[in-house]
Design an enzyme around this catalytic site. Structure first.
Site, PDB file in Angstrom:
ATOM      1  N   ASP A 207       7.191 -30.901   1.890  1.00 29.64           N
ATOM      2  CA  ASP A 207       8.381 -31.475   2.523  1.00 29.64           C
ATOM      3  C   ASP A 207       8.874 -30.591   3.666  1.00 29.64           C
ATOM      4  O   ASP A 207       9.306 -31.083   4.712  1.00 29.64           O
ATOM      5  CB  ASP A 207       9.513 -31.642   1.504  1.00 29.64           C
ATOM      6  CG  ASP A 207       9.166 -32.598   0.376  1.00 29.64           C
ATOM      7  OD1 ASP A 207       8.356 -33.516   0.600  1.00 29.64           O
ATOM      8  OD2 ASP A 207       9.708 -32.415  -0.730  1.00 29.64           O
TER       9      ASP A 207
ATOM     10  N   ASP B 228       8.485 -31.040  -7.133  1.00 28.86           N
ATOM     11  CA  ASP B 228       9.445 -30.324  -6.301  1.00 28.86           C
ATOM     12  C   ASP B 228       9.894 -29.065  -7.034  1.00 28.86           C
ATOM     13  O   ASP B 228       9.954 -29.046  -8.266  1.00 28.86           O
ATOM     14  CB  ASP B 228      10.656 -31.204  -5.990  1.00 28.86           C
ATOM     15  CG  ASP B 228      10.313 -32.368  -5.073  1.00 28.86           C
ATOM     16  OD1 ASP B 228       9.474 -32.188  -4.178  1.00 28.86           O
ATOM     17  OD2 ASP B 228      10.899 -33.448  -5.250  1.00 28.86           O
TER      18      ASP B 228
END
Length: 170
Positions: free
Chosen positions: A144, A125
């Site tokens: 995402d 991330d």
């Protein structure tokens, strides 16, 4: 063919899934090479930063503290969901472009995070949305984002009052 469903349905939209996968992986490689763990590069003060974080769990780090079994559980779930999405795309008719785009976005994002889980044991991330130092949304990535946009599109599709081929009853 019924409802304008061709032999391959809307599988031509798999190019969008591939694009999401490529952008996702390229961005993860870039930020992993540029940042140290949890280092922040402020883009918009008090709102948006680049950062590097690893997530061994699912959304919002669900089960991240488990002993490692969750890696394979989430990988299996992603494989099953991806297969279902491909079959669904194949069954779509010509007039279901909105739904095809939504499914392709979710599929591309799922495959991007699946690759990370299998190759690294965690998802990379790098996007951090926050309000000053008081509130932080969990770090996330391009995959995402694609999954979220696709899911919102799917939800909006469900709320359409009239779909082609259906009659609306009062």
């Amino acid at each position: 063919m019924p409802n304008g469903v061709g032999r391959f349905g809307r599988l031509s939209w798999l190019w969008l899934s591939l694009l999401v996968l490529v952008i996702d992986q390229a961005s993860k490689i870039y930020f992993e090479g540029k940042l140290e763990m949890f280092q922040q590069i402020v883009v918009i003060p008090d709102l948006f930063s680049w950062t590097l974080a690893y997530n061994t769990g699912a959304a919002f780090s669900f089960l991240a503290d488990s002993s490692g079994w969750q890696r394979w559980l989430f990988a299996l779930i992603a494989i099953v969901v991806s297969a279902v999405l491909v079959v669904w795309l194949k069954r779509l008719g010509r007039n279901e472009t909105w739904l095809a785009v939504a499914l392709a976005l979710v599929l591309g994002g799922a495959l991007g995070n699946l690759y990370d889980r299998i190759a690294y044991g965690h998802v990379i991330d790098f996007i951090l949305v926050h309000w000053q130092n008081q509130w932080h949304f969990p770090a996330f990535n391009f995959a995402d984002s694609a999954i979220t946009v696709g899911a919102v599109m799917l939800a909006l599709d469900m709320f359409k009052t009239k779909k082609t081929g259906e009659t609306v009853h009062d």
